[in-house]
Design a protein around this motif. Structure first.
Motif, PDB file in Angstrom:
ATOM      1  N   LEU A  53       0.848  -1.202   0.000  1.00 59.31           N
ATOM      2  CA  LEU A  53       0.000   0.000   0.000  1.00 59.31           C
ATOM      3  C   LEU A  53       0.881   1.249   0.000  1.00 59.31           C
ATOM      4  O   LEU A  53       0.607   2.216  -0.719  1.00 59.31           O
ATOM      5  CB  LEU A  53      -0.933   0.018   1.223  1.00 59.31           C
ATOM      6  CG  LEU A  53      -2.019  -1.068   1.294  1.00 59.31           C
ATOM      7  CD1 LEU A  53      -2.801  -0.965   2.610  1.00 59.31           C
ATOM      8  CD2 LEU A  53      -2.980  -0.977   0.114  1.00 59.31           C
ATOM      9  N   LEU A  54       1.962   1.209   0.795  1.00 61.44           N
ATOM     10  CA  LEU A  54       2.869   2.365   0.847  1.00 61.44           C
ATOM     11  C   LEU A  54       3.600   2.572  -0.475  1.00 61.44           C
ATOM     12  O   LEU A  54       3.745   3.698  -0.942  1.00 61.44           O
ATOM     13  CB  LEU A  54       3.877   2.192   1.994  1.00 61.44           C
ATOM     14  CG  LEU A  54       3.273   2.358   3.401  1.00 61.44           C
ATOM     15  CD1 LEU A  54       4.256   1.876   4.465  1.00 61.44           C
ATOM     16  CD2 LEU A  54       2.880   3.807   3.644  1.00 61.44           C
ATOM     17  N   ARG A  55       4.049   1.464  -1.090  1.00 64.58           N
ATOM     18  CA  ARG A  55       4.742   1.610  -2.379  1.00 64.58           C
ATOM     19  C   ARG A  55       3.792   2.138  -3.457  1.00 64.58           C
ATOM     20  O   ARG A  55       4.198   2.911  -4.332  1.00 64.58           O
ATOM     21  CB  ARG A  55       5.398   0.285  -2.801  1.00 64.58           C
ATOM     22  CG  ARG A  55       6.730   0.041  -2.066  1.00 64.58           C
ATOM     23  CD  ARG A  55       7.407  -1.247  -2.499  1.00 64.58           C
ATOM     24  NE  ARG A  55       6.719  -2.422  -1.985  1.00 64.58           N
ATOM     25  CZ  ARG A  55       6.921  -2.931  -0.767  1.00 64.58           C
ATOM     26  NH1 ARG A  55       7.791  -2.396   0.057  1.00 64.58           N
ATOM     27  NH2 ARG A  55       6.243  -3.995  -0.372  1.00 64.58           N
ATOM     28  N   ALA A  56       2.506   1.772  -3.391  1.00 69.27           N
ATOM     29  CA  ALA A  56       1.526   2.311  -4.343  1.00 69.27           C
ATOM     30  C   ALA A  56       1.354   3.812  -4.122  1.00 69.27           C
ATOM     31  O   ALA A  56       1.219   4.590  -5.071  1.00 69.27           O
ATOM     32  CB  ALA A  56       0.190   1.578  -4.187  1.00 69.27           C
ATOM     33  N   GLU A  57       1.379   4.212  -2.871  1.00 64.71           N
ATOM     34  CA  GLU A  57       1.263   5.635  -2.533  1.00 64.71           C
ATOM     35  C   GLU A  57       2.480   6.412  -3.070  1.00 64.71           C
ATOM     36  O   GLU A  57       2.335   7.509  -3.600  1.00 64.71           O
ATOM     37  CB  GLU A  57       1.169   5.758  -0.997  1.00 64.71           C
ATOM     38  CG  GLU A  57       0.637   7.055  -0.463  1.00 64.71           C
ATOM     39  CD  GLU A  57      -0.818   7.343  -0.824  1.00 64.71           C
ATOM     40  OE1 GLU A  57      -1.646   6.408  -0.823  1.00 64.71           O
ATOM     41  OE2 GLU A  57      -1.120   8.515  -1.106  1.00 64.71           O
ATOM     42  N   ILE A  58       3.662   5.804  -2.958  1.00 65.07           N
ATOM     43  CA  ILE A  58       4.867   6.445  -3.505  1.00 65.07           C
ATOM     44  C   ILE A  58       4.724   6.603  -5.024  1.00 65.07           C
ATOM     45  O   ILE A  58       4.973   7.675  -5.574  1.00 65.07           O
ATOM     46  CB  ILE A  58       6.136   5.619  -3.174  1.00 65.07           C
ATOM     47  CG1 ILE A  58       6.394   5.610  -1.667  1.00 65.07           C
ATOM     48  CG2 ILE A  58       7.360   6.173  -3.915  1.00 65.07           C
ATOM     49  CD1 ILE A  58       7.572   4.752  -1.232  1.00 65.07           C
ATOM     50  N   SER A  93       1.932  11.181  -4.417  1.00 61.43           N
ATOM     51  CA  SER A  93       1.251  12.016  -3.417  1.00 61.43           C
ATOM     52  C   SER A  93       2.216  12.529  -2.343  1.00 61.43           C
ATOM     53  O   SER A  93       3.325  12.004  -2.197  1.00 61.43           O
ATOM     54  CB  SER A  93       0.149  11.205  -2.732  1.00 61.43           C
ATOM     55  OG  SER A  93       0.734  10.234  -1.889  1.00 61.43           O
ATOM     56  N   ALA A  94       1.760  13.527  -1.602  1.00 61.72           N
ATOM     57  CA  ALA A  94       2.567  14.067  -0.503  1.00 61.72           C
ATOM     58  C   ALA A  94       2.826  12.987   0.546  1.00 61.72           C
ATOM     59  O   ALA A  94       3.948  12.853   1.052  1.00 61.72           O
ATOM     60  CB  ALA A  94       1.850  15.266   0.127  1.00 61.72           C
ATOM     61  N   ASN A  95       1.806  12.204   0.864  1.00 64.24           N
ATOM     62  CA  ASN A  95       1.991  11.093   1.810  1.00 64.24           C
ATOM     63  C   ASN A  95       3.030  10.101   1.310  1.00 64.24           C
ATOM     64  O   ASN A  95       3.835   9.590   2.090  1.00 64.24           O
ATOM     65  CB  ASN A  95       0.673  10.348   2.035  1.00 64.24           C
ATOM     66  CG  ASN A  95      -0.158  10.972   3.140  1.00 64.24           C
ATOM     67  OD1 ASN A  95       0.330  11.830   3.890  1.00 64.24           O
ATOM     68  ND2 ASN A  95      -1.407  10.546   3.244  1.00 64.24           N
ATOM     69  N   GLY A  96       3.000   9.826   0.033  1.00 63.62           N
ATOM     70  CA  GLY A  96       3.960   8.904  -0.567  1.00 63.62           C
ATOM     71  C   GLY A  96       5.385   9.415  -0.427  1.00 63.62           C
ATOM     72  O   GLY A  96       6.297   8.667  -0.076  1.00 63.62           O
ATOM     73  N   LYS A  97       5.562  10.700  -0.700  1.00 63.22           N
ATOM     74  CA  LYS A  97       6.906  11.295  -0.584  1.00 63.22           C
ATOM     75  C   LYS A  97       7.421  11.200   0.844  1.00 63.22           C
ATOM     76  O   LYS A  97       8.584  10.891   1.090  1.00 63.22           O
ATOM     77  CB  LYS A  97       6.872  12.769  -1.017  1.00 63.22           C
ATOM     78  CG  LYS A  97       6.681  12.939  -2.517  1.00 63.22           C
ATOM     79  CD  LYS A  97       7.130  14.328  -2.977  1.00 63.22           C
ATOM     80  CE  LYS A  97       6.974  14.472  -4.490  1.00 63.22           C
ATOM     81  NZ  LYS A  97       5.579  14.767  -4.891  1.00 63.22           N
ATOM     82  N   ARG A  98       6.519  11.471   1.788  1.00 64.96           N
ATOM     83  CA  ARG A  98       6.899  11.418   3.188  1.00 64.96           C
ATOM     84  C   ARG A  98       7.219   9.987   3.610  1.00 64.96           C
ATOM     85  O   ARG A  98       8.205   9.733   4.317  1.00 64.96           O
ATOM     86  CB  ARG A  98       5.752  11.969   4.037  1.00 64.96           C
ATOM     87  CG  ARG A  98       6.272  12.768   5.176  1.00 64.96           C
ATOM     88  CD  ARG A  98       5.236  13.488   5.969  1.00 64.96           C
ATOM     89  NE  ARG A  98       5.559  13.305   7.376  1.00 64.96           N
ATOM     90  CZ  ARG A  98       4.671  13.052   8.308  1.00 64.96           C
ATOM     91  NH1 ARG A  98       3.394  12.967   8.009  1.00 64.96           N
ATOM     92  NH2 ARG A  98       5.066  12.888   9.556  1.00 64.96           N
ATOM     93  N   ALA A  99       6.376   9.058   3.178  1.00 67.80           N
ATOM     94  CA  ALA A  99       6.578   7.645   3.528  1.00 67.80           C
ATOM     95  C   ALA A  99       7.943   7.168   3.035  1.00 67.80           C
ATOM     96  O   ALA A  99       8.656   6.461   3.747  1.00 67.80           O
ATOM     97  CB  ALA A  99       5.467   6.790   2.918  1.00 67.80           C
ATOM     98  N   LYS A 100       8.315   7.574   1.845  1.00 66.06           N
ATOM     99  CA  LYS A 100       9.573   7.075   1.268  1.00 66.06           C
ATOM    100  C   LYS A 100      10.785   7.478   2.109  1.00 66.06           C
ATOM    101  O   LYS A 100      11.743   6.715   2.242  1.00 66.06           O
ATOM    102  CB  LYS A 100       9.746   7.555  -0.174  1.00 66.06           C
ATOM    103  CG  LYS A 100      10.873   6.808  -0.881  1.00 66.06           C
ATOM    104  CD  LYS A 100      10.962   7.043  -2.362  1.00 66.06           C
ATOM    105  CE  LYS A 100      12.095   6.182  -2.927  1.00 66.06           C
ATOM    106  NZ  LYS A 100      12.496   6.593  -4.269  1.00 66.06           N
ATOM    107  N   GLU A 101      10.723   8.670   2.707  1.00 64.12           N
ATOM    108  CA  GLU A 101      11.845   9.107   3.547  1.00 64.12           C
ATOM    109  C   GLU A 101      12.090   8.138   4.705  1.00 64.12           C
ATOM    110  O   GLU A 101      13.228   7.872   5.075  1.00 64.12           O
ATOM    111  CB  GLU A 101      11.563  10.506   4.124  1.00 64.12           C
ATOM    112  CG  GLU A 101      11.602  11.613   3.083  1.00 64.12           C
ATOM    113  CD  GLU A 101      11.112  12.947   3.640  1.00 64.12           C
ATOM    114  OE1 GLU A 101      11.140  13.121   4.892  1.00 64.12           O
ATOM    115  OE2 GLU A 101      10.688  13.794   2.828  1.00 64.12           O
TER     116      GLU A 101
END
Ligand code: AP5
Length: 222
Positions: free
Chosen positions: A39-44, A48-56
């Protein structure tokens, strides 16, 4: 009446084989596979902003903050397919607060499967892992090599699959695993994940078959 659908959680260190076992479990039991990491990799990928943050956080092998992860998982569990067919939750919860949040939303698993794998094996599995972007299948250069040249040529590697990053991911896992286990004490099944993927699956398959029998017999006695 029909028994309630199965609700399964699967947990284990990075590269312990969660995704591999989930592919085998869904094939046989038809559960909806919900993987927090996917789910997180799909968001990246969505940018999206959440995706960018998650990747960090993922690049450092740390847990992505709850405000991103918790609602994402809750939303997926609440959908009608998960409710009707049952669910298989992979890589969530990874902390006591994530477990508590889920309980408050009313999601309680029937079983908590923990894959136990020796650390040397984990590193080898991470470094050799490859993914097929077309089918979503998980491969390993040595243990599950691709079937043909065409597949081999398109395989990709995850950005966090280096020896250095898996050590950080493993640290995060060790910091949290005991507190998560404490939430599911009575329903935990520990599986030796060092065996071949078929042998690991047969341990899980037995546990799930027993669970279904148990559920059916309680239903019959009501
Ligand atoms: P996530 O994507 O969940 O990664 P992970 O937990 O590190 O687990 P993996 O996906 O790496 O491994 P796996 O256990 O599925 O193993 P696989 O079957 O592929 O999370 C990534 C990041 O996202 C986290 O670090 C975190 O930052 C963030 N995140 C995720 N969930 C979060 C949450 N709830 N809260 C906050 N942040 C979160 O197998 C690995 C390899 O081994 C493959 O090549 C496979 O072919 C091979 N293999 C499998 N089984 C066997 C076997 N029996 N014998 C030999 N080889 C095998």
């Amino acid at each position: 009446s029909k028994p309630e659908p199965l609700k399964v959680m699967i947990s284990g260190a990075p590269a312990s084989g969660k995704g591999t076992q989930c592919q085998l479990i869904t094939q046989k039991y038809g559960l909806v596979h919900i993987a927090a990491g996917d789910l997180l990799r799909a968001e990246i990928s969505s940018g999206s902003a959440n995706g960018k943050r998650a990747k960090e956080y993922m690049e450092k092998g740390q847990l992505v903050p709850n405000e991103i992860v918790v609602m994402m998982v809750k939303e997926r569990l609440s959908r009608s397919d998960s409710q009707e067919s049952g669910w298989l939750l992979d890589g969530y919860p990874r902390s006591l607060s994530q477990a508590t949040a889920l309980k408050e939303f009313g999601f309680q698993p029937d079983i908590f499967i923990l894959l136990e794998v020796a650390e040397d094996n984990l590193v080898e599995r991470v470094v050799g892992r490859r993914l097929d972007p077309v089918t979503g299948r998980i491969y390993h250069l040595k243990y599950s090599p691709p079937e043909n040249e065409e597949i081999a040529a398109r395989l990709t590697q995850r950005f966090d699959d280096t020896e250095e990053k898996v050590k950080l991911r493993l640290q995060t896992h060790h910091q949290n695993v005991e507190s998560v286990l404490s939430m599911y004490e009575g329903i935990t099944v520990k599986v030796n994940g060092n065996d071949s993927k078929e042998d690991v699956f047969s341990q899980i398959d037995n546990a799930l078959t027993n669970l279904i029998e148990q559920k059916n017999s309680t239903l019959g006695s009501m």
